[in-house]
Design a protein around this motif. Structure first.
Motif, short mmCIF file in Angstrom:
data_model
loop_
_atom_site.label_atom_id
_atom_site.label_comp_id
_atom_site.label_asym_id
_atom_site.label_seq_id
_atom_site.Cartn_x
_atom_site.Cartn_y
_atom_site.Cartn_z
N ALA A 98 0.74 -1.58 -0.45
CA ALA A 98 -0.03 -0.02 -0.11
C ALA A 98 0.95 0.93 -0.22
O ALA A 98 0.75 2.17 -0.72
N VAL A 99 1.79 1.39 1.01
CA VAL A 99 2.43 2.52 0.68
C VAL A 99 3.50 2.38 -0.36
O VAL A 99 3.20 3.68 -0.88
N PHE A 100 3.65 1.18 -0.98
CA PHE A 100 4.73 1.63 -2.38
C PHE A 100 3.86 1.89 -3.96
O PHE A 100 4.83 3.25 -4.24
N GLU A 101 2.74 1.53 -3.35
CA GLU A 101 1.97 2.38 -4.23
C GLU A 101 1.21 3.60 -4.45
O GLU A 101 1.64 4.63 -5.34
N VAL A 102 1.31 4.39 -3.30
CA VAL A 102 1.57 6.17 -3.69
C VAL A 102 3.08 6.73 -3.21
O VAL A 102 3.19 7.77 -4.10
N ASN A 103 4.28 6.36 -2.69
CA ASN A 103 5.48 7.09 -1.99
C ASN A 103 6.17 6.69 -3.41
O ASN A 103 6.67 7.47 -3.27
N TYR A 104 6.36 5.18 -3.69
CA TYR A 104 6.80 5.21 -5.39
C TYR A 104 6.53 5.62 -6.69
O TYR A 104 6.89 5.99 -7.23
N HIS A 105 5.34 3.97 -6.39
CA HIS A 105 5.16 4.70 -7.86
C HIS A 105 3.87 5.49 -8.14
O HIS A 105 3.94 5.61 -9.38
N GLY A 106 3.62 6.05 -7.28
CA GLY A 106 2.58 7.64 -7.86
C GLY A 106 3.72 8.11 -7.93
O GLY A 106 3.18 9.33 -8.68
N VAL A 107 5.24 8.55 -7.49
CA VAL A 107 6.47 9.71 -7.93
C VAL A 107 6.66 8.62 -9.36
O VAL A 107 6.10 9.98 -10.27
N PRO A 137 17.34 3.87 10.01
CA PRO A 137 16.48 2.70 9.74
C PRO A 137 14.91 3.05 11.29
O PRO A 137 15.79 3.02 12.07
N VAL A 138 14.38 3.27 11.03
CA VAL A 138 13.61 3.70 12.44
C VAL A 138 12.54 2.11 12.05
O VAL A 138 11.79 1.86 11.40
N PRO A 139 12.23 1.48 13.60
CA PRO A 139 11.72 0.31 13.02
C PRO A 139 10.26 0.63 12.91
O PRO A 139 10.02 -0.68 11.46
N PHE A 140 9.61 0.94 13.61
CA PHE A 140 7.76 1.02 13.37
C PHE A 140 7.53 2.09 11.74
O PHE A 140 6.48 2.04 11.00
N LEU A 141 8.50 2.19 11.24
CA LEU A 141 8.51 3.18 10.03
C LEU A 141 9.41 2.07 8.19
O LEU A 141 9.22 2.68 8.00
N THR A 142 9.28 0.80 8.87
CA THR A 142 9.89 0.49 8.16
C THR A 142 9.26 0.27 6.24
O THR A 142 9.73 0.66 5.58
N PRO A 143 8.47 -0.12 6.57
CA PRO A 143 7.32 -0.18 4.56
C PRO A 143 8.09 1.64 4.33
O PRO A 143 8.22 1.60 3.42
N TYR A 144 7.46 2.80 5.12
CA TYR A 144 8.04 4.22 4.86
C TYR A 144 9.56 4.17 4.49
O TYR A 144 9.81 5.48 3.49
#
Length: 237
Positions: A98-107, A137-144
């Motif tokens: 879900a995160v990649f679809e916005v933060n990477y593929h969206g760009v 590396p922030v553990p709780f923000l791994t996907p972000y």
């Protein structure tokens, strides 16, 4: 290039950092400011033109490009978070998709769609809003963090691809920004108005990377050291 007189399109501009960029562009004398957002209903701010765009939907992006076919400066700001326990959390793959679809593929999607429009102008640019989490590396923000690292790499590839047509590509790295998305985090945060101002100054000064805060500057400097920030993150938390 100058913000004054430019025609700006900003994704995720209905609130937070995106809205700060839109307001700053207007204050700096942009000829036109398109505020891209998923839902335009109820948005009414003088000097900003709301445009419906969902960066995960190719048809929505194409429609936005048709509506804003005179853009000279694109700000890829739309992004989402998505927390997990750490890199071994059972939900990392699901959240990452879900995160990649916005933060990477969206760009990727928005940049490719607007590139032919930007090619028409002698002075044109793209600012990609990235993150210190690309290096920290922030553990709780791994996907972000991983999505922003991918977006940083794509930004560097995009810069090369657009060099011949003369479109400048700026990577803006920033830590936590004081918006509603970070309201629950008791951590140092940058003011969104300051981030927008620093980003536009960097563009006008011809910089290819803008490191907004001191932590980001130290992290970037550490990348060539024996103990870079991504190996020894404790001093940067």
């Amino acid at each position: 290039m100058k913000v004054q007189g430019s025609i700006v399109f900003i994704t995720g501009a209905n609130r937070g950092l995106g809205l700060a960029f839109a307001r700053q562009a207007r204050a700096l004398g942009a000829a036109k400011v398109y505020a891209g957002m998923r839902k335009v209903e109820g948005f009414d701010e003088s000097g900003l033109i709301p445009v419906q765009i969902d960066v995960t939907d190719p048809q929505s992006v194409a429609a936005a490009v048709l509506q804003a076919a005179d853009v000279t400066l694109l700000v890829n700001n739309a992004g989402i978070g998505g927390s997990v326990r750490d890199a071994l959390d059972d939900h990392v793959e699901e959240v990452s998709r879900a995160v990649f679809e916005v933060n990477y593929h969206g760009v990727v999607r928005v940049s490719q769609s607007f590139a032919p429009i930007l090619a028409r102008s002698e002075e044109a640019g793209i600012i990609n809003i990235l993150s210190n989490a690309s290096w920290l590396p922030v553990p709780f923000l791994t996907p972000y963090g991983v999505s922003k690292a991918a977006a940083w790499s794509y930004t560097n590839h995009l810069r090369l691809a657009l060099k011949q047509q003369g479109t400048r590509v700026v990577a803006l790295h920033v830590g936590y920004v004081d918006t509603d998305l970070t309201a629950g985090l008791n951590l140092p945060k940058s003011n969104p108005d300051d981030v927008a101002r620093i980003g536009f100054v960097g563009l006008e000064e011809g910089r290819l990377e803008v490191l907004v805060d001191e932590k980001g500057q130290r992290l970037k400097h550490s990348l060539s050291s024996n103990l870079p920030g991504y190996v020894e993150p404790d001093p940067y938390y």
